[in-house]
Scaffold this active site. Structure first.
Site, PDB file in Angstrom:
ATOM      1  N   GLU B  47       1.227  -1.105  -0.150  1.00 19.37           N
ATOM      2  CA  GLU B  47       0.159  -0.413   0.040  1.00 19.37           C
ATOM      3  C   GLU B  47       0.836   1.732  -0.348  1.00 19.37           C
ATOM      4  O   GLU B  47       1.937   1.153   0.765  1.00 19.37           O
ATOM      5  CB  GLU B  47      -1.000  -0.016   1.103  1.00 19.37           C
ATOM      6  CG  GLU B  47      -1.845  -0.265   1.805  1.00 19.37           C
ATOM      7  CD  GLU B  47      -3.456  -0.942   2.891  1.00 19.37           C
ATOM      8  OE1 GLU B  47      -3.521   0.242   3.443  1.00 19.37           O
ATOM      9  OE2 GLU B  47      -2.354  -1.209   3.800  1.00 19.37           O
ATOM     10  N   ASP B  58      -6.303   7.057  10.871  1.00 19.80           N
ATOM     11  CA  ASP B  58      -5.297   6.548  11.657  1.00 19.80           C
ATOM     12  C   ASP B  58      -4.698   6.325  12.369  1.00 19.80           C
ATOM     13  O   ASP B  58      -5.683   8.082  13.129  1.00 19.80           O
ATOM     14  CB  ASP B  58      -4.157   6.850  10.549  1.00 19.80           C
ATOM     15  CG  ASP B  58      -3.936   6.673   9.362  1.00 19.80           C
ATOM     16  OD1 ASP B  58      -3.966   5.185   9.358  1.00 19.80           O
ATOM     17  OD2 ASP B  58      -4.353   7.477   7.422  1.00 19.80           O
TER      18      ASP B  58
END
Ligand SMILES: Cc1ncc(COP(=O)(O)O)c(C=O)c1O
Lengths: 412, 257
Positions: B47, B58
């Site tokens: 990724e 996140d």
């Protein structure tokens, strides 16, 4: 999708929606169902109304500002004094509503983000009142510039968590709160402080804040026998403005004015005027609306002398009303806001919050251009006590520093 | 449609690793070295996160990396260039772009997909572009660009929402092992294991499991259960504290599982 979803507006034109990681969806759905279940429940609304009257001090006055009106020489100016509500700003209307809902949903903890600290203060207050554990996330910059509210929140038993990410202001506090929520969904309700974020927040917060406009409507009809021609409010995220405006949106002939933070001026990073310059639509913090951003889609730094307006996005309903030319937005600079702050204080004996001073400044621009028989209502969303450390530094710097030094040296 | 993601997962022996790189952190050259190192340790799924100011899903580590990359002036264009260069150099690796809705939205979703595809990517991961928003239902368009739309779910995603997501997803299904943010917690509990086992029964899609994986033991626990173990924050932490050598050792240890 559940039929129930269709009953609350999820979108305002193309704006709003629910742009969140999948794991937040169950919590938002629970909230949506809960709000839908209780919003018209007679017991719930009776309890809220009672709290508004007997705890919050509602209805807040609609005050005819005779001196300001005379000095400006234009339309008649009324002030809706939300600063007289408990904790000193309109934020309490929403915090009470959400805390009541959180209780109904069986939550034992609440979290909140705050910029100016007024929403954090309101959340800490209702948490104390309802016996809920409370954490308030606040950008490090705002912790510094709004310390009186930080102190008050702690006094009320809330934990204040400084956020050191990104711009260290409101937008980063929102992110931090959402992330904390993701990790603590079961027992925690997020009391979001403005009419923004993922559905159902924009509609729920607007509904709780609409008490401002409903009261103003009744009060002006009693006093003047007719509706106002102009409504003015400051717009950070947009909760006090949509709260004032919403109950008047169906009426013909009213002009709606939103005052945004023009900050130090039009340069990038110097203001928080989403509708100044070239407004740009984006997706962030769970909703689609206008955001101050660069061409790659990164949210931009913002600046305002008022922490409560220092925010890169704006509530989706306001975005839609902007597109339809229902609300006219104008940037107000820090200098203009401070000037309006001084003038209202001197003329009416009312010290407005720096956020609200933006609305006053807009009124000062507009009123002289308007006929004497027109009526304007300006929302004084909060009072200026909380800003004393900022306004004193701007307006009485030397004495203030001397006072602070003396306090530090000789204070016990 | 078949691309590198399908190929990476077709003739697999045991669990595959999927790693994560924040483009521009610590800088683009180190990114390239890191990606080469990952590939040399047999990682076939990588990724590339395009940094965003407000990365909602996140945790602290990846958030900090996003901000640092932005402070250096990294733009989506740099990320496309990084992917283009590395995908040419490493033709077997399946690269995926991971970012947040406003990045593709600012460019135009179609343009973004075209650019991602031209730079050799095989998939897109956009965790906050919700499939039930009109502009979030981009799965079909992504496939037309040769990109798998990789959907992210969590153990709380159930019922009709899960069905709707499964009907759109392709390539692989990315699930978190618990409800939380990236980097949160330190490991996998029995509930996570049970959850993946049940999910396996609902879909034929390969399952990538992540969030909190930080040791070769975690990977071992997932072997035979999920198809892919996703490692994000831990690699950044290793790199920050001990440099690329430590990442190399870690990946080697994972590969031995
Ligand atoms: C007194 C006051 N007015 C206005 C605002 C701006 O918020 P909103 O635009 O949601 O009313 C704040 C926010 O902190 C505030 O404290």
């Amino acid at each position: 999708m559940s039929r129930i979803s269709d009953m609350l507006p999820r979108h305002f034109g193309p704006y709003g929606g629910r742009y969140v990681p999948e794991m937040l969806v169950p919590a938002l759905e629970e909230l949506e169902q809960g709000y839908l279940k209780y919003k018209d429940d007679p017991e719930f609304t009776a309890e809220l109304t009672d709290l508004y009257q007997n705890y919050c001090g509602r209805p807040t006055p609609l005050y005819f500002a005779e001196n300001l009106t005379r000095e400006l020489g234009g339309c008649k100016i009324y002030l809706k004094l939300e600063g007289l509500a408990h904790t000193g700003a309109h934020k309490i209307n929403n915090a009470l509503g959400q805390a009541l809902l959180a209780k109904r949903l069986g939550k034992t903890k609440v979290i909140a983000e705050t910029g100016a600290g007024q929403h954090g203060l309101a959340s800490a207050t209702v948490a104390a009142r309802f016996g809920l554990e409370c954490k308030v996330f606040m950008g490090e910059v705002d912790v510094r510039r709004q310390y009186p509210n930080v102190y008050a929140m702690k006094l009320l038993g809330a934990e204040v968590i400084p956020v050191t990410d990104g711009t260290k202001t409101l937008k980063d506090a929102v992110n931090a709160t959402l992330k904390y929520w993701i990790q603590n969904l079961k027992d925690t309700h997020y009391i979001l402080g403005s009419a923004l974020g993922p559905f159902p927040y924009p509609v729920m917060v607007r509904d709780f804040q609409s008490v401002i406009g409903r009261e103003a409507r009744t009060q002006i009809l009693e006093r003047e026998g007719r509706l106002p021609n102009h409504l003015v409010a400051c717009v950070g995220g947009g909760s006090n403005s949509i709260g004032l405006f919403h109950p008047f949106l169906q009426d013909a002939g009213i002009r709606f004015h939103g005052a945004e933070a023009g900050g130090r001026g039009p340069a990038v990073g110097d203001n928080a005027a989403r509708f100044g310059g070239k407004p740009k639509v984006g997706i962030a913090q769970g909703y689609k609306s206008y955001f101050l951003q660069d061409e790659s889609g990164q949210l931009q730094d913002t600046h305002s002398v008022s922490a409560g307006l220092d925010y890169a996005g704006v509530g989706p309903e306001l975005a839609w009303l902007h597109d339809q030319s229902v609300i006219e937005f104008a940037p107000i600079t820090d200098v203009q806001a401070l000037d309006a702050f001084k003038r209202l204080t001197r003329l009416e004996g009312i010290i407005p919050a720096l956020e609200s001073s933006h609305a006053v400044a807009r009124a000062i621009e507009l009123a002289p251009t308007l006929p004497k028989d027109e009526i304007m209502i300006v929302n004084i969303s909060g009072r200026g006590d909380k800003d004393i450390f900022i306004t004193a530094m701007e307006l009485d710097r030397e004495n203030w520093i001397a006072f602070l030094e003396n306090e530090v040296r000789h204070g016990k | 449609m078949e691309n590198n993601i399908d190929r990476a997962l077709a003739n697999k022996a045991g669990i595959q690793l999927m790693t994560h790189v924040v483009a521009g952190y610590p800088d683009l050259d180190v990114n390239a070295d890191l990606i080469r190192l990952m590939a040399s340790r047999g990682v076939k799924l990588i990724e590339i996160q395009i940094p965003f100011t407000d990365p909602l899903a996140d945790g602290p580590t990846i958030m900090r990396a996003n901000q640092a990359a932005l402070d250096q002036g990294v733009t989506p264009r740099h990320c496309f260039e990084l992917c283009a260069a590395l995908s040419k150099e490493l033709p077997d690796v399946a690269f995926m772009f991971m970012t947040y809705a406003n990045i593709p939205f600012a460019l135009g979703l179609e343009t973004f997909m075209a650019k991602a595809s031209q730079s050799g990517a095989s998939g897109l991961i956009l965790p906050d572009l919700s499939w039930d928003e009109s502009d979030g239902d981009y799965a079909g368009a992504a496939r037309e660009h040769g990109l798998h739309p990789i959907m992210v779910i969590s153990p709380d995603t159930g019922g009709p929402r899960l069905d709707a997501i499964l009907s759109r997803a392709s390539g692989l299904l990315y699930t978190t092992l618990k409800v939380g943010i990236t980097g949160a917690g330190a490991g996998i509990d029995q509930a996570g294991v049970e959850y993946v086992r049940n999910l396996k029964k609902k879909t034929a899609l390969p399952i990538a499991a992540g969030f909190g994986i930080s040791s070769p033991d975690h990977v071992r626990m997932l072997d035979g259960l999920a198809d892919v173990a996703v490692i994000g924050s831990h690699i950044i932490n290793l790199m920050d504290a001990q440099g690329l050598g430590a990442v190399d050792e870690f990946l080697a240890a994972c590969a031995r599982t």
